[in-house]
Design a protein around this motif. Structure first.
Motif, PDB file in Angstrom:
ATOM      1  N   ALA A 140       0.540  -1.545  -0.328  1.00 31.72           N
ATOM      2  CA  ALA A 140       0.212  -0.019  -0.086  1.00 31.72           C
ATOM      3  C   ALA A 140       1.363   1.301  -0.267  1.00 31.72           C
ATOM      4  N   ARG A 141       2.018   0.862   0.473  1.00 32.52           N
ATOM      5  CA  ARG A 141       3.000   2.512   0.040  1.00 32.52           C
ATOM      6  C   ARG A 141       3.399   2.645  -0.868  1.00 32.52           C
ATOM      7  N   LYS A 142       2.798   4.111  -1.843  1.00 34.69           N
ATOM      8  CA  LYS A 142       3.037   4.590  -2.618  1.00 34.69           C
ATOM      9  C   LYS A 142       4.982   4.295  -3.466  1.00 34.69           C
ATOM     10  N   ARG A 143       5.572   4.289  -2.555  1.00 36.77           N
ATOM     11  CA  ARG A 143       6.744   3.698  -3.188  1.00 36.77           C
ATOM     12  C   ARG A 143       7.220   2.117  -3.497  1.00 36.77           C
ATOM     13  N   HIS A 144       6.254   1.516  -3.217  1.00 37.32           N
ATOM     14  CA  HIS A 144       6.454   0.587  -4.145  1.00 37.32           C
ATOM     15  C   HIS A 144       5.413   0.062  -4.952  1.00 37.32           C
ATOM     16  N   HIS A 145       4.538   0.619  -4.811  1.00 36.64           N
ATOM     17  CA  HIS A 145       3.427   0.316  -6.438  1.00 36.64           C
ATOM     18  C   HIS A 145       2.882   1.763  -6.779  1.00 36.64           C
ATOM     19  N   PRO A 146       2.951   1.810  -8.004  1.00 37.29           N
ATOM     20  CA  PRO A 146       1.986   2.986  -8.652  1.00 37.29           C
ATOM     21  C   PRO A 146       0.852   3.541  -8.229  1.00 37.29           C
ATOM     22  N   SER A 147      -0.435   2.317  -8.269  1.00 34.74           N
ATOM     23  CA  SER A 147      -1.444   2.439  -7.749  1.00 34.74           C
ATOM     24  C   SER A 147      -1.910   1.975  -6.490  1.00 34.74           C
ATOM     25  N   ILE A 148      -1.819   1.232  -6.478  1.00 31.51           N
ATOM     26  CA  ILE A 148      -2.604   0.352  -4.853  1.00 31.51           C
ATOM     27  C   ILE A 148      -3.019   1.425  -3.715  1.00 31.51           C
ATOM     28  N   ASN A 149      -4.163   1.891  -3.589  1.00 29.88           N
ATOM     29  CA  ASN A 149      -4.593   2.443  -2.959  1.00 29.88           C
ATOM     30  C   ASN A 149      -5.423   1.620  -1.573  1.00 29.88           C
ATOM     31  N   ARG A 150      -5.605   0.616  -1.521  1.00 22.71           N
ATOM     32  CA  ARG A 150      -5.880   0.047  -0.514  1.00 22.71           C
ATOM     33  C   ARG A 150      -5.005  -2.009  -0.340  1.00 22.71           C
ATOM     34  N   THR A 151      -4.939  -2.125   0.869  1.00 22.01           N
ATOM     35  CA  THR A 151      -4.966  -3.677   0.830  1.00 22.01           C
ATOM     36  C   THR A 151      -5.828  -4.048   1.812  1.00 22.01           C
ATOM     37  N   VAL A 152      -6.189  -4.840   1.931  1.00 17.41           N
ATOM     38  CA  VAL A 152      -7.515  -5.548   3.195  1.00 17.41           C
ATOM     39  C   VAL A 152      -7.247  -6.914   3.304  1.00 17.41           C
ATOM     40  N   LEU A 153      -7.451  -6.976   4.063  1.00 17.65           N
ATOM     41  CA  LEU A 153      -6.773  -8.624   5.356  1.00 17.65           C
ATOM     42  C   LEU A 153      -7.584  -9.018   6.273  1.00 17.65           C
ATOM     43  N   PHE A 154      -7.836 -10.335   5.749  1.00 22.86           N
ATOM     44  CA  PHE A 154      -8.928 -10.883   6.562  1.00 22.86           C
ATOM     45  C   PHE A 154      -8.776 -11.916   6.782  1.00 22.86           C
ATOM     46  N   GLU A 155      -8.604 -12.391   8.450  1.00 22.62           N
ATOM     47  CA  GLU A 155      -7.684 -13.276   9.072  1.00 22.62           C
ATOM     48  C   GLU A 155      -9.463 -14.181   9.404  1.00 22.62           C
ATOM     49  N   ILE A 156      -9.024 -15.823   8.942  1.00 18.73           N
ATOM     50  CA  ILE A 156      -9.626 -16.522   9.132  1.00 18.73           C
ATOM     51  C   ILE A 156      -9.277 -17.224  10.385  1.00 18.73           C
ATOM     52  N   PRO A 157     -10.514 -17.716  11.388  1.00 20.51           N
ATOM     53  CA  PRO A 157      -9.689 -18.656  12.450  1.00 20.51           C
ATOM     54  C   PRO A 157      -9.208 -20.217  11.817  1.00 20.51           C
ATOM     55  N   GLY A 158      -8.162 -20.330  11.982  1.00 19.41           N
ATOM     56  CA  GLY A 158      -7.705 -20.990  11.680  1.00 19.41           C
ATOM     57  C   GLY A 158      -7.760 -22.590  12.268  1.00 19.41           C
ATOM     58  N   LYS A 159      -8.304 -22.133  13.478  1.00 24.21           N
ATOM     59  CA  LYS A 159      -8.995 -23.680  14.581  1.00 24.21           C
ATOM     60  C   LYS A 159     -10.096 -24.164  13.989  1.00 24.21           C
ATOM     61  N   ALA A 160     -11.175 -23.376  13.189  1.00 25.05           N
ATOM     62  CA  ALA A 160     -12.501 -24.419  12.338  1.00 25.05           C
ATOM     63  C   ALA A 160     -12.148 -24.806  11.795  1.00 25.05           C
ATOM     64  N   PRO A 161     -13.396 -26.072  11.778  1.00 27.19           N
ATOM     65  CA  PRO A 161     -13.546 -26.331  10.560  1.00 27.19           C
ATOM     66  C   PRO A 161     -13.164 -26.814   9.344  1.00 27.19           C
ATOM     67  N   LEU A 162     -12.770 -27.274   8.682  1.00 25.76           N
ATOM     68  CA  LEU A 162     -12.465 -27.087   6.906  1.00 25.76           C
ATOM     69  C   LEU A 162     -14.067 -26.639   6.000  1.00 25.76           C
ATOM     70  N   GLN A 163     -14.779 -27.037   6.293  1.00 26.98           N
ATOM     71  CA  GLN A 163     -16.703 -26.606   5.475  1.00 26.98           C
ATOM     72  C   GLN A 163     -17.062 -24.651   6.452  1.00 26.98           C
ATOM     73  N   ARG A 164     -16.899 -24.206   7.833  1.00 28.17           N
ATOM     74  CA  ARG A 164     -16.577 -23.569   8.311  1.00 28.17           C
ATOM     75  C   ARG A 164     -16.010 -22.948   7.989  1.00 28.17           C
ATOM     76  N   LYS A 165     -14.505 -22.535   7.168  1.00 25.07           N
ATOM     77  CA  LYS A 165     -13.375 -21.861   6.840  1.00 25.07           C
ATOM     78  C   LYS A 165     -14.069 -21.791   5.353  1.00 25.07           C
ATOM     79  N   ALA A 166     -14.464 -22.293   4.241  1.00 29.83           N
ATOM     80  CA  ALA A 166     -15.377 -22.375   3.098  1.00 29.83           C
ATOM     81  C   ALA A 166     -16.297 -21.838   3.340  1.00 29.83           C
ATOM     82  N   ASP A 167     -17.296 -21.445   4.375  1.00 29.28           N
ATOM     83  CA  ASP A 167     -18.654 -20.923   4.358  1.00 29.28           C
ATOM     84  C   ASP A 167     -17.975 -19.447   4.101  1.00 29.28           C
TER      85      ASP A 167
END
Length: 186
Positions: A140-167
């Motif tokens: 997201a820093r301008k000096r590293h990329h010319p046009s990225i305005n935002r990054t969004v990071l989603f944290e999925i609960p790692g210990k959730a069952p696989l199907q719940r993660k997929a959902d």
């Protein structure tokens, strides 16, 4: 046009750790010229190969978390954060849907080494703040990329069952990523 990088850190995914070979890929981004870990170099090159990209959506697993979802919004600067008046509505829509699906929202400090406070499943970390060597702030820093305005990071609960993660992933796309892309392509 969209670019997708699937399994940016396959070794860590395979071993169920934050980093294979003793390296946490998401802390390997010092500067454009000082990225030494090969997997980080490949990720940086993949991002820089798309000079018109405006947003990065990053999906992680919090391996310690059982049921608390959270996400980070890292706008390039405060102007980007306030310009997109529709963003808070999308944020609330996603968090409401997550709770409605039976997941809790994380409320605590994420990663003691970073010290970011997550409140009701959300944390904003503008790229103009302190640089923590994470991929998302690096991108997201301008000096590293010319046009990225935002990054969004989603944290999925790692210990959730696989199907719940997929959902949960399907919900994230339906309630946030797809509508986000509609707003940014108007």
């Amino acid at each position: 046009r969209h670019a997708r990088i699937i399994q940016a850190n396959p070794n860590a995914l395979q071993t169920g750790t934050r980093g294979a070979e003793g390296v946490n890929l998401n802390r390997a981004f010092r500067t454009k010229v000082h990225i030494t870990y090969p997997q980080a170099q490949l990720l940086a090159e993949a991002v820089n190969d798309h000079p018109r990209m405006h947003t990065i959506f990053s999906i992680h697993q919090d391996m310690t978390e059982t049921g608390g979802f959270y996400f980070y919004n890292s706008p390039r600067n405060k102007e980007v954060s306030t310009r997109d008046s529709w963003f808070p509505r999308l944020k609330q829509r996603l968090l409401h849907a997550v709770v409605g699906s039976g997941f809790g929202l994380y409320n605590d400090i994420d990663d003691a080494d970073l010290g970011y406070a997550v409140v009701d499943g959300y944390c904003e970390t503008p790229a103009t703040g302190r640089f923590d060597r994470t991929f998302e702030l690096w991108a997201a820093r301008k000096r590293h990329h010319p046009s990225i305005n935002r990054t969004v990071l989603f944290e999925i609960p790692g210990k959730a069952p696989l199907q719940r993660k997929a959902d949960l992933l399907a919900l994230i796309f339906r309630q946030f990523i797809d509508p986000y892309l509609e707003h940014t392509h108007k």
